[in-house]
Design a protein around this motif. Structure first.
Motif, PDB file in Angstrom:
ATOM      1  N   MET A   1       0.841  -1.203   0.000  1.00 37.62           N
ATOM      2  CA  MET A   1       0.000   0.000   0.000  1.00 37.62           C
ATOM      3  C   MET A   1       0.869   1.243   0.000  1.00 37.62           C
ATOM      4  N   THR A   2       0.309   2.310  -0.521  1.00 36.67           N
ATOM      5  CA  THR A   2       0.993   3.582  -0.528  1.00 36.67           C
ATOM      6  C   THR A   2      -0.048   4.689  -0.484  1.00 36.67           C
ATOM      7  N   GLY A   3       0.308   5.807   0.087  1.00 33.12           N
ATOM      8  CA  GLY A   3      -0.592   6.949   0.149  1.00 33.12           C
ATOM      9  C   GLY A   3      -0.423   7.718   1.436  1.00 33.12           C
ATOM     10  N   GLU A   4      -0.705   8.972   1.365  1.00 29.61           N
ATOM     11  CA  GLU A   4      -0.722   9.820   2.551  1.00 29.61           C
ATOM     12  C   GLU A   4      -2.124   9.751   3.144  1.00 29.61           C
ATOM     13  N   VAL A   5      -2.235  10.126   4.417  1.00 31.42           N
ATOM     14  CA  VAL A   5      -3.538  10.067   5.072  1.00 31.42           C
ATOM     15  C   VAL A   5      -3.735  11.328   5.909  1.00 31.42           C
ATOM     16  N   THR A   6      -4.965  11.841   5.900  1.00 29.68           N
ATOM     17  CA  THR A   6      -5.292  13.012   6.712  1.00 29.68           C
ATOM     18  C   THR A   6      -5.721  12.553   8.099  1.00 29.68           C
ATOM     19  N   LEU A   7      -5.879  13.490   9.003  1.00 31.24           N
ATOM     20  CA  LEU A   7      -6.340  13.163  10.350  1.00 31.24           C
ATOM     21  C   LEU A   7      -7.754  12.593  10.340  1.00 31.24           C
TER      22      LEU A   7
ATOM     23  N   ILE B   1      -0.053  10.327  -4.112  1.00 30.87           N
ATOM     24  CA  ILE B   1       1.395  10.188  -3.934  1.00 30.87           C
ATOM     25  C   ILE B   1       2.065  10.323  -5.301  1.00 30.87           C
ATOM     26  N   GLY B   2       3.375  10.436  -5.291  1.00 31.12           N
ATOM     27  CA  GLY B   2       4.154  10.435  -6.517  1.00 31.12           C
ATOM     28  C   GLY B   2       4.868   9.108  -6.673  1.00 31.12           C
ATOM     29  N   GLY B   3       5.356   8.861  -7.882  1.00 28.86           N
ATOM     30  CA  GLY B   3       6.168   7.675  -8.126  1.00 28.86           C
ATOM     31  C   GLY B   3       5.385   6.372  -8.173  1.00 28.86           C
ATOM     32  N   LEU B   4       4.133   6.422  -8.565  1.00 23.97           N
ATOM     33  CA  LEU B   4       3.312   5.206  -8.580  1.00 23.97           C
ATOM     34  C   LEU B   4       3.888   4.149  -9.510  1.00 23.97           C
TER      35      LEU B   4
ATOM     36  N   ILE C   1      -3.780   1.822  -3.553  1.00 23.11           N
ATOM     37  CA  ILE C   1      -3.291   3.164  -3.878  1.00 23.11           C
ATOM     38  C   ILE C   1      -4.412   4.179  -3.665  1.00 23.11           C
ATOM     39  N   PRO C   2      -4.056   5.449  -3.503  1.00 21.16           N
ATOM     40  CA  PRO C   2      -5.100   6.478  -3.370  1.00 21.16           C
ATOM     41  C   PRO C   2      -5.925   6.608  -4.646  1.00 21.16           C
ATOM     42  N   LYS C   3      -7.211   6.804  -4.500  1.00 18.63           N
ATOM     43  CA  LYS C   3      -8.099   6.989  -5.653  1.00 18.63           C
ATOM     44  C   LYS C   3      -7.639   8.151  -6.522  1.00 18.63           C
ATOM     45  N   GLU C   4      -7.061   9.173  -5.906  1.00 22.35           N
ATOM     46  CA  GLU C   4      -6.568  10.324  -6.658  1.00 22.35           C
ATOM     47  C   GLU C   4      -5.477   9.940  -7.651  1.00 22.35           C
ATOM     48  N   ASN C   5      -4.837   8.807  -7.479  1.00 29.02           N
ATOM     49  CA  ASN C   5      -3.784   8.346  -8.384  1.00 29.02           C
ATOM     50  C   ASN C   5      -4.311   7.459  -9.506  1.00 29.02           C
ATOM     51  N   GLU C   6      -5.613   7.346  -9.631  1.00 29.53           N
ATOM     52  CA  GLU C   6      -6.195   6.494 -10.675  1.00 29.53           C
ATOM     53  C   GLU C   6      -5.686   6.880 -12.063  1.00 29.53           C
ATOM     54  N   LYS C   7      -5.512   8.165 -12.288  1.00 32.82           N
ATOM     55  CA  LYS C   7      -5.037   8.634 -13.591  1.00 32.82           C
ATOM     56  C   LYS C   7      -3.620   8.170 -13.899  1.00 32.82           C
ATOM     57  N   ASP C   8      -2.843   7.819 -12.877  1.00 35.81           N
ATOM     58  CA  ASP C   8      -1.455   7.411 -13.057  1.00 35.81           C
ATOM     59  C   ASP C   8      -1.306   5.920 -13.353  1.00 35.81           C
TER      60      ASP C   8
ATOM     61  N   ASP D   1      -0.807  -7.966 -14.070  1.00 30.54           N
ATOM     62  CA  ASP D   1      -0.495  -8.983 -13.068  1.00 30.54           C
ATOM     63  C   ASP D   1      -0.777  -8.502 -11.637  1.00 30.54           C
ATOM     64  N   LEU D   2      -1.242  -7.260 -11.493  1.00 33.45           N
ATOM     65  CA  LEU D   2      -1.534  -6.688 -10.179  1.00 33.45           C
ATOM     66  C   LEU D   2      -3.028  -6.471  -9.995  1.00 33.45           C
ATOM     67  N   GLU D   3      -3.492  -6.701  -8.790  1.00 33.50           N
ATOM     68  CA  GLU D   3      -4.836  -6.258  -8.415  1.00 33.50           C
ATOM     69  C   GLU D   3      -4.640  -4.893  -7.772  1.00 33.50           C
ATOM     70  N   ILE D   4      -5.165  -3.861  -8.403  1.00 29.94           N
ATOM     71  CA  ILE D   4      -5.006  -2.496  -7.910  1.00 29.94           C
ATOM     72  C   ILE D   4      -6.304  -2.062  -7.249  1.00 29.94           C
ATOM     73  N   VAL D   5      -6.204  -1.749  -5.965  1.00 23.61           N
ATOM     74  CA  VAL D   5      -7.364  -1.301  -5.191  1.00 23.61           C
ATOM     75  C   VAL D   5      -7.251   0.207  -5.016  1.00 23.61           C
ATOM     76  N   LEU D   6      -8.298   0.927  -5.383  1.00 29.39           N
ATOM     77  CA  LEU D   6      -8.327   2.386  -5.229  1.00 29.39           C
ATOM     78  C   LEU D   6      -9.010   2.725  -3.908  1.00 29.39           C
ATOM     79  N   ALA D   7      -8.322   3.496  -3.085  1.00 24.63           N
ATOM     80  CA  ALA D   7      -8.852   3.849  -1.766  1.00 24.63           C
ATOM     81  C   ALA D   7      -8.970   5.359  -1.636  1.00 24.63           C
ATOM     82  N   ASP D   8     -10.124   5.819  -1.208  1.00 19.88           N
ATOM     83  CA  ASP D   8     -10.277   7.245  -0.925  1.00 19.88           C
ATOM     84  C   ASP D   8     -10.308   7.503   0.583  1.00 19.88           C
ATOM     85  N   HIS D   9     -10.362   6.407   1.371  1.00 21.41           N
ATOM     86  CA  HIS D   9     -10.419   6.529   2.832  1.00 21.41           C
ATOM     87  C   HIS D   9      -9.730   5.319   3.454  1.00 21.41           C
TER      88      HIS D   9
END
Length: 93
Positions: free
Chosen positions: A23-29, A36-39, A56-63, A74-82
């Protein structure tokens, strides 16, 4: 970010985290996942290590299109917004 929040939660609750999920991504309080960068590079590294599921963060879907097709297929990519989505896919039930 999200990985550290999940590690702390796991340590406090004694609920293990799956060892076959990356997993990768920043998280708010408030638990929102931020981009994130470098996906591309992170996804290639995940694939090389033998892990087949990445959150990965949903915001990175475009990447996602930047990830080489051989890796992407070969990857299962899960988009997470929370963080709730991360918990759903990463915590051992």
């Amino acid at each position: 970010g999200i990985t550290m929040a999940l590690a702390v939660l796991s340590a406090l609750t004694n609920i293990p985290v799956r060892n076959n999920v990356a997993m990768t991504g920043e998280v708010t309080l408030r638990g929102n996942a931020l981009a994130i960068g470098g996906l591309k590079e992170k996804s290639i590294s995940v694939h090389r290590s033998g892990i087949r599921k990445i959150i990965i963060p949903k915001e990175n879907e475009k990447d996602i299109e930047d990830i080489p097709e051989s890796v992407r297929n070969d990857l299962e990519i899960v988009l997470a917004d929370h963080i709730d989505t991360v918990l759903e896919h990463a915590i051992v039930k």
